[in-house]
Design a protein around this motif. Sequence first.
Motif, PDB file in Angstrom:
ATOM      1  N   LEU A   1       1.064  -1.087   0.096  1.00 42.00           N
ATOM      2  CA  LEU A   1      -0.041  -0.050   0.052  1.00 42.00           C
ATOM      3  C   LEU A   1       0.926   1.228   0.034  1.00 42.00           C
ATOM      4  CD1 LEU A   1       0.120   1.155   3.100  1.00 42.00           C
ATOM      5  CD2 LEU A   1      -1.669  -0.712   3.591  1.00 42.00           C
ATOM      6  N   LEU A   2       0.260   2.425  -0.412  1.00 47.60           N
ATOM      7  CA  LEU A   2       1.206   3.604  -0.132  1.00 47.60           C
ATOM      8  C   LEU A   2       0.408   4.642   0.761  1.00 47.60           C
ATOM      9  CD1 LEU A   2       0.475   2.974  -3.746  1.00 47.60           C
ATOM     10  CD2 LEU A   2       2.502   4.704  -3.564  1.00 47.60           C
ATOM     11  N   ALA A   3       1.332   5.248   1.593  1.00 53.10           N
ATOM     12  CA  ALA A   3       0.955   6.169   2.838  1.00 53.10           C
ATOM     13  C   ALA A   3       1.526   7.731   2.256  1.00 53.10           C
ATOM     14  CB  ALA A   3       1.859   5.734   3.913  1.00 53.10           C
ATOM     15  N   GLU A   4       0.610   8.470   2.781  1.00 53.99           N
ATOM     16  CA  GLU A   4       0.926   9.880   2.594  1.00 53.99           C
ATOM     17  C   GLU A   4       1.445  10.612   4.004  1.00 53.99           C
ATOM     18  OE1 GLU A   4      -2.747  11.530   0.959  1.00 53.99           O
ATOM     19  OE2 GLU A   4      -3.589   9.580   0.728  1.00 53.99           O
ATOM     20  N   TYR A   5       2.292  11.654   3.514  1.00 49.54           N
ATOM     21  CA  TYR A   5       3.073  12.500   4.565  1.00 49.54           C
ATOM     22  C   TYR A   5       2.869  14.130   4.085  1.00 49.54           C
ATOM     23  CZ  TYR A   5       5.060   7.935   5.307  1.00 49.54           C
ATOM     24  OH  TYR A   5       5.101   6.538   5.281  1.00 49.54           O
ATOM     25  N   SER A   6       2.910  14.884   5.102  1.00 49.05           N
ATOM     26  CA  SER A   6       2.926  16.282   4.872  1.00 49.05           C
ATOM     27  C   SER A   6       4.489  16.787   5.628  1.00 49.05           C
ATOM     28  CB  SER A   6       2.007  16.874   5.719  1.00 49.05           C
ATOM     29  OG  SER A   6       1.894  16.600   7.043  1.00 49.05           O
ATOM     30  N   ASN A   7       4.668  18.107   5.133  1.00 52.76           N
ATOM     31  CA  ASN A   7       5.841  18.709   5.394  1.00 52.76           C
ATOM     32  C   ASN A   7       7.227  18.010   5.214  1.00 52.76           C
ATOM     33  OD1 ASN A   7       4.278  21.020   6.468  1.00 52.76           O
ATOM     34  ND2 ASN A   7       3.832  19.834   8.289  1.00 52.76           N
ATOM     35  N   PRO A   8       7.656  17.415   4.107  1.00 51.54           N
ATOM     36  CA  PRO A   8       6.941  17.930   2.715  1.00 51.54           C
ATOM     37  C   PRO A   8       5.863  16.852   2.197  1.00 51.54           C
ATOM     38  CG  PRO A   8       9.013  16.678   2.545  1.00 51.54           C
ATOM     39  CD  PRO A   8       8.970  16.777   4.145  1.00 51.54           C
ATOM     40  N   ALA A   9       5.016  17.621   1.325  1.00 54.09           N
ATOM     41  CA  ALA A   9       4.086  16.686   0.871  1.00 54.09           C
ATOM     42  C   ALA A   9       4.723  15.216  -0.078  1.00 54.09           C
ATOM     43  CB  ALA A   9       3.185  17.365  -0.247  1.00 54.09           C
ATOM     44  N   SER A  10       4.535  14.120   0.533  1.00 53.29           N
ATOM     45  CA  SER A  10       5.342  13.129   0.021  1.00 53.29           C
ATOM     46  C   SER A  10       4.261  11.904   0.204  1.00 53.29           C
ATOM     47  CB  SER A  10       6.764  13.007   0.589  1.00 53.29           C
ATOM     48  OG  SER A  10       6.802  13.148   1.884  1.00 53.29           O
ATOM     49  N   GLY A  11       5.119  10.816  -0.131  1.00 54.21           N
ATOM     50  CA  GLY A  11       4.538   9.598  -0.016  1.00 54.21           C
ATOM     51  C   GLY A  11       5.475   8.315   0.009  1.00 54.21           C
ATOM     52  N   ALA A  12       4.987   7.038   0.516  1.00 52.96           N
ATOM     53  CA  ALA A  12       6.136   5.798   0.439  1.00 52.96           C
ATOM     54  C   ALA A  12       5.168   4.564   0.154  1.00 52.96           C
ATOM     55  CB  ALA A  12       6.497   5.746   1.792  1.00 52.96           C
ATOM     56  N   LEU A  13       5.750   3.886  -0.738  1.00 50.74           N
ATOM     57  CA  LEU A  13       5.174   2.319  -1.020  1.00 50.74           C
ATOM     58  C   LEU A  13       5.785   1.706   0.330  1.00 50.74           C
ATOM     59  CD1 LEU A  13       3.890   0.365  -2.669  1.00 50.74           C
ATOM     60  CD2 LEU A  13       6.215  -0.064  -3.656  1.00 50.74           C
ATOM     61  N   TRP A  14       4.714   0.805   0.914  1.00 49.30           N
ATOM     62  CA  TRP A  14       5.149   0.145   1.945  1.00 49.30           C
ATOM     63  C   TRP A  14       4.825  -1.584   1.689  1.00 49.30           C
ATOM     64  CZ3 TRP A  14       7.784   1.392   6.577  1.00 49.30           C
ATOM     65  CH2 TRP A  14       7.917   2.363   6.758  1.00 49.30           C
TER      66      TRP A  14
ATOM     67  N   ALA B   1       3.556  -6.363  10.664  1.00 47.16           N
ATOM     68  CA  ALA B   1       4.817  -5.692  10.689  1.00 47.16           C
ATOM     69  C   ALA B   1       5.546  -5.083   9.295  1.00 47.16           C
ATOM     70  CB  ALA B   1       5.906  -6.749  11.153  1.00 47.16           C
ATOM     71  N   THR B   2       6.195  -3.974   9.199  1.00 47.45           N
ATOM     72  CA  THR B   2       6.479  -3.587   8.012  1.00 47.45           C
ATOM     73  C   THR B   2       7.849  -4.168   7.714  1.00 47.45           C
ATOM     74  OG1 THR B   2       7.682  -1.712   9.187  1.00 47.45           O
ATOM     75  CG2 THR B   2       5.384  -1.484   8.134  1.00 47.45           C
ATOM     76  N   THR B   3       8.004  -4.594   6.370  1.00 49.14           N
ATOM     77  CA  THR B   3       9.229  -5.244   5.966  1.00 49.14           C
ATOM     78  C   THR B   3       9.909  -4.481   4.812  1.00 49.14           C
ATOM     79  OG1 THR B   3       8.015  -6.419   4.298  1.00 49.14           O
ATOM     80  CG2 THR B   3       8.191  -7.343   6.721  1.00 49.14           C
ATOM     81  N   TRP B   4       9.587  -3.564   4.201  1.00 47.15           N
ATOM     82  CA  TRP B   4      10.230  -2.712   3.199  1.00 47.15           C
ATOM     83  C   TRP B   4       9.514  -1.523   3.018  1.00 47.15           C
ATOM     84  CZ3 TRP B   4       8.761  -0.750  -1.407  1.00 47.15           C
ATOM     85  CH2 TRP B   4       9.968  -0.468  -2.197  1.00 47.15           C
ATOM     86  N   SER B   5      10.230  -0.406   2.646  1.00 45.23           N
ATOM     87  CA  SER B   5       9.572   0.786   1.939  1.00 45.23           C
ATOM     88  C   SER B   5      10.384   1.786   1.007  1.00 45.23           C
ATOM     89  CB  SER B   5       9.281   1.664   3.459  1.00 45.23           C
ATOM     90  OG  SER B   5      10.223   2.432   3.698  1.00 45.23           O
ATOM     91  N   ASP B   6       9.615   2.604   0.212  1.00 44.75           N
ATOM     92  CA  ASP B   6      10.441   3.366  -0.712  1.00 44.75           C
ATOM     93  C   ASP B   6       9.978   4.710  -0.782  1.00 44.75           C
ATOM     94  OD1 ASP B   6      11.507   4.938  -2.714  1.00 44.75           O
ATOM     95  OD2 ASP B   6      11.275   3.277  -4.268  1.00 44.75           O
ATOM     96  N   ASP B   7      10.546   5.727   0.134  1.00 49.90           N
ATOM     97  CA  ASP B   7       9.963   6.932   0.212  1.00 49.90           C
ATOM     98  C   ASP B   7      10.228   7.813  -0.703  1.00 49.90           C
ATOM     99  OD1 ASP B   7      12.436   7.632   0.952  1.00 49.90           O
ATOM    100  OD2 ASP B   7      12.033   8.943   2.499  1.00 49.90           O
ATOM    101  N   ASP B   8      10.818   7.489  -1.857  1.00 49.68           N
ATOM    102  CA  ASP B   8      11.212   8.344  -3.094  1.00 49.68           C
ATOM    103  C   ASP B   8      10.065   8.684  -3.898  1.00 49.68           C
ATOM    104  OD1 ASP B   8      12.494   9.924  -4.600  1.00 49.68           O
ATOM    105  OD2 ASP B   8      13.412   8.506  -5.768  1.00 49.68           O
ATOM    106  N   ILE B   9       8.955   9.224  -3.114  1.00 55.93           N
ATOM    107  CA  ILE B   9       7.717   9.545  -3.893  1.00 55.93           C
ATOM    108  C   ILE B   9       7.139  10.829  -3.455  1.00 55.93           C
ATOM    109  CG2 ILE B   9       5.217   8.733  -4.177  1.00 55.93           C
ATOM    110  CD1 ILE B   9       5.914   5.886  -3.590  1.00 55.93           C
TER     111      ILE B   9
END
Length: 471
Positions: free
Chosen positions: A212-225, A233-241
């Motif tokens: 799934l993808l999560a959303e973030y603020s400050n800065p406006a961005s995201g991550a694939l989890w 439990a989370t096992t990997w992520s990529d926050d270059d979104i």
Amino acid sequence: MREQASTSRRHRTARTTRRRVLATVGAVGLIGIGGHTAVSARSPPDCTRVLENVADTDVPQATPQPVDDDISMFRRGLRRYGYYPDETVPDEVRVDWSFPVNRIGHTAAKSTPRPTPDGETVLIASDTGAIHAVTPEGERLWTLETGAGNSLGFHGTPAIVGETAYIGGYDGACYAVDIPTGELLWRTSAREFGGSIAIGSSPAYIDGTLYLLAEYSNPASGALWELDAETGATTWSDDDIWGMPHPSPAINCEAGRLVSGSNDGVVYCWEFPSLERAWTFQAGGEDGPDGDEMAGGQFHLGAEIKGTTPVYDGAAFVGSWDGNFYRLDLEDGTEEWAFDTGRVIMSNPAVDPEEGVVYVGGDDNHVYALEAETGEELWSANVGGSVIGSLTATAETILVGSYDSHLYALEKATGERRWRVENRGHVTSGAIPRNGQIYYAERGVFSNYYDDDAETVFEEPGHAYCLVADE
């Protein structure tokens, strides 16, 4: 329709990741998030069963449904076709039952009701943070109130695996719920997602693993989890979104690709299951906005990608706020064609893999049937209002909700209207046909919502509906 190579848009230059931006400004306390953060315990999912299922089909890349009979998810399967070839839409319909679920003014598309694989239970997630379980006859089985009620509730749709439902909320958490009892099995918090403020993405499930993808603020961005479905439990992520992504990831095991878009107007693609970044594609075009720098991320405002991207025939199909609907090569992200509607597109398209046709709607009040290979328009139909939710295809019918507060049934071959049902609010969820019934939900009714000079007034809640044949 216009065609162009647009190689210059295919690959983006390396950018600062969200983690690096936060490190620069001195942010602390984020857990498990990084440009490509792998966890030593990660065990990539096995695509073998999915690939065997593809080999057993007569239609290349058809597989519109999960491999297992006890799995059901948003847009029906991993490739997100929204295609139900075995379901029949009645010639005339009536409302069998309805009840209020949505009360929040947020204009994101509402959660789509999801029947369990056996059809005995229907799960309906609400923008108030409640999850309802009902029988096909509308009998209430249970209601679970969650922490998502303190934000904007749920807009994603549950993924159902056996007797467990998985769904992300606008509180930034992901929930696993026991379907027979309505008990919470686990909750992965926003903190465990690195401070996520929202999850509007509907999970994809494969071999014990969720994406799934999560959303973030400050800065406006995201991550694939990536999550372990048993424990959360989370096992990997990529926050270059960038751009706070809403879409749900689509997975094509045969092509070895996972694809999604975001509000920065970019389509992101990873190799699957290795999850190495494969390519990116920037919507907006040479004639579009130049984009604004925002915390190191290149934003093409007006090119936002809100809809989930189905993957079919070696391609990804995606609509953008730049008014174009694109076919992109799954191998390298090359634009193969673009269909220009002139208005915002944010709906979730449907694909008929047997006919090779893709169906999409937008803010120009029209639904289009396009030949998947060439982008040629086969027909268009006016549905009286913007289409921001999910289109559903059956063997003979397209089901689509409109901002004119109607659910439409269109002839799949011609676009001619078969019937429409008037509702209370904007119909922005998908419509799911199952055993002669059709389930969907609408937005709450508000007055003055778009008037900056007047107070917005909540008039009445949006309902979940069940339609049956009017005999």
